[in-house]
Design a protein around this motif. Structure first.
Motif, mmCIF file in Angstrom:
data_model
loop_
_atom_site.group_PDB
_atom_site.id
_atom_site.type_symbol
_atom_site.label_atom_id
_atom_site.label_comp_id
_atom_site.label_asym_id
_atom_site.label_seq_id
_atom_site.Cartn_x
_atom_site.Cartn_y
_atom_site.Cartn_z
ATOM 1 N N GLY A 1 4.999 7.083 7.691
ATOM 2 C CA GLY A 1 6.213 7.747 7.583
ATOM 3 C C GLY A 1 6.626 8.335 8.964
ATOM 4 O O GLY A 1 7.875 8.116 9.224
ATOM 5 N N LEU A 2 5.695 9.230 9.451
ATOM 6 C CA LEU A 2 6.229 9.870 10.542
ATOM 7 C C LEU A 2 6.340 8.927 11.704
ATOM 8 O O LEU A 2 6.994 9.227 12.873
ATOM 9 N N THR A 3 5.256 8.113 11.740
ATOM 10 C CA THR A 3 5.508 6.994 12.931
ATOM 11 C C THR A 3 6.775 6.436 12.873
ATOM 12 O O THR A 3 7.348 6.066 13.929
ATOM 13 N N ALA A 4 7.238 5.843 11.653
ATOM 14 C CA ALA A 4 8.527 5.164 11.240
ATOM 15 C C ALA A 4 9.670 6.055 11.824
ATOM 16 O O ALA A 4 10.752 5.432 12.582
ATOM 17 N N ALA A 5 9.702 7.264 11.589
ATOM 18 C CA ALA A 5 10.845 8.451 11.716
ATOM 19 C C ALA A 5 10.809 8.311 13.274
ATOM 20 O O ALA A 5 11.699 8.292 14.072
ATOM 21 N N VAL B 1 0.764 -1.137 -0.063
ATOM 22 C CA VAL B 1 -0.006 -0.126 -0.022
ATOM 23 C C VAL B 1 0.966 1.288 0.085
ATOM 24 O O VAL B 1 0.696 2.203 -0.836
ATOM 25 N N VAL B 2 1.820 1.296 0.862
ATOM 26 C CA VAL B 2 2.719 2.525 0.938
ATOM 27 C C VAL B 2 4.041 2.168 0.984
ATOM 28 O O VAL B 2 4.849 2.487 -0.156
ATOM 29 N N GLY B 3 4.631 1.515 2.034
ATOM 30 C CA GLY B 3 6.078 1.153 2.211
ATOM 31 C C GLY B 3 6.312 1.321 3.598
ATOM 32 O O GLY B 3 5.584 1.659 4.412
ATOM 33 N N SER B 4 7.583 0.859 4.031
ATOM 34 C CA SER B 4 7.871 1.046 5.487
ATOM 35 C C SER B 4 7.525 -0.094 6.373
ATOM 36 O O SER B 4 7.524 -0.199 7.281
ATOM 37 N N GLY B 5 7.260 -1.418 5.659
ATOM 38 C CA GLY B 5 6.944 -2.773 6.458
ATOM 39 C C GLY B 5 8.170 -3.075 7.150
ATOM 40 O O GLY B 5 7.761 -3.834 8.137
ATOM 41 N N THR B 6 9.224 -2.756 6.846
ATOM 42 C CA THR B 6 10.391 -3.145 7.616
ATOM 43 C C THR B 6 10.585 -2.558 9.205
ATOM 44 O O THR B 6 10.825 -3.060 9.861
ATOM 45 N N LEU B 7 9.593 -1.613 9.170
ATOM 46 C CA LEU B 7 9.352 -0.959 10.521
ATOM 47 C C LEU B 7 8.365 -1.814 11.464
ATOM 48 O O LEU B 7 8.420 -1.632 12.625
ATOM 49 N N LEU C 1 -4.658 7.695 0.451
ATOM 50 C CA LEU C 1 -3.381 7.007 0.400
ATOM 51 C C LEU C 1 -2.352 7.869 0.751
ATOM 52 O O LEU C 1 -1.461 7.631 1.475
ATOM 53 N N ARG C 2 -2.534 9.161 0.118
ATOM 54 C CA ARG C 2 -1.371 10.185 0.721
ATOM 55 C C ARG C 2 -1.258 10.398 2.245
ATOM 56 O O ARG C 2 -0.378 10.419 3.008
ATOM 57 N N LEU C 3 -2.422 10.535 3.069
ATOM 58 C CA LEU C 3 -2.583 10.663 4.442
ATOM 59 C C LEU C 3 -2.033 9.295 5.221
ATOM 60 O O LEU C 3 -1.242 9.633 6.003
ATOM 61 N N LEU C 4 -2.096 8.191 4.297
ATOM 62 C CA LEU C 4 -1.544 6.991 4.946
ATOM 63 C C LEU C 4 -0.110 6.908 4.788
ATOM 64 O O LEU C 4 0.658 6.434 5.881
#
Length: 256
Positions: A240-244, A22-28, A232-235
């Motif tokens: 992303g901010l949660t990951a950071a 859906v977005v990316g950052s699943g590694t987190l 999708l943009r909001l997600l």
């Protein structure tokens, strides 16, 4: 490895595959689980990268309809993604394991800013070039940089790619997301081959993440294709901010 540890890794793989599609950052999801189970950071990163490659393929296939007509673009940018993945993999094996924990948060926040301002940036770029499908001369260099980032530490490479592609290409966000998934697979698959040859992934971890990410990638693709661009943009920004934030906390507390 005990049963509960295996289930935790499998569940993290499912979640990571879905989020990556859906977005990316699943590694987190997967990376912190592996660290919590006692795997060293570099070993966790290597095993995670190899395990997520099949899920990236599953997510890309789920978006195959939106990839229609993008083959020339995919071949051109895919080559840069593969080259970047080899560069990133080399950096991971050469640099100290703690380095990425310091640099990744800034990269993720920058990518989120690209997503937030994507409509304005896209309008600015569009007003200064004719309507085009190639994204300009600088896009391949950006894709190479994203591939290097993805080969080094895969978290949120999808967010970086969405920011680059969404700004440079005159395309619907869902078609951009489909291209992002395909390029993510190229990076993950290239990095996986690189690590299999030159490093030592933990194969039990690889198998569990792979099984989970395949299922998650398929489910995430089916769900993600139905999202409105605004949602999708909001997600993207929230994840992303949660990951950071998570990486910053880990860095400050010394848990990374």
């Amino acid at each position: 490895m005990g049963l509960w540890e295996a289930l935790a890794i499998l569940a993290a793989g499912v979640g990571a595959g879905a989020i990556n599609a859906v977005v990316g950052s699943g590694t987190l999801l997967t990376f912190p689980v592996l660290l919590a189970l006692g795997y060293p950071p570099v070993t966790a990163t290597i095993s995670n990268s190899v395990g997520l490659a099949p899920g990236a393929l599953s997510g890309a296939l789920g978006y195959r309809r939106e990839l229609a007509g993008q083959r020339p673009r995919l071949l051109r940018l895919g080559a840069m993604s593969a080259l970047g993945a080899v560069t990133g993999g080399t950096l991971l094996l050469v640099l100290p394991a703690t380095v990425f924990m310091a640099v990744v948060p800034a990269l993720i926040v920058g990518a989120c800013l690209l997503i937030v301002f994507q409509p304005r940036l896209q309008g600015w770029v569009r007003s200064r070039r004719p309507s085009s499908s190639n994204g300009g001369r600088l896009l391949p260099l950006g894709i190479y940089g994203a591939g290097t980032y993805g080969g080094y530490f895969a978290a949120a490479q999808g967010i970086v790619l969405l920011g680059l592609l969404g700004t440079a290409l005159d395309e619907d966000l869902q078609r951009v997301n489909a291209l992002k998934n395909a390029l993510t697979f190229v990076v993950n698959a290239t990095a996986a081959v690189f690590y299999i040859v030159l490093a030592s992934p933990v194969w039990s971890v690889v198998a569990l993440i792979a099984l989970g990410s395949i299922a998650g990638g398929y489910l995430g693709a089916r769900f993600g294709r139905r999202l409105r661009p605004e949602v999708l943009r909001l997600l993207v920004v929230v994840i992303g901010l949660t990951a950071a934030g998570q990486l910053i906390v880990d860095l400050l507390t010394g848990t990374g």
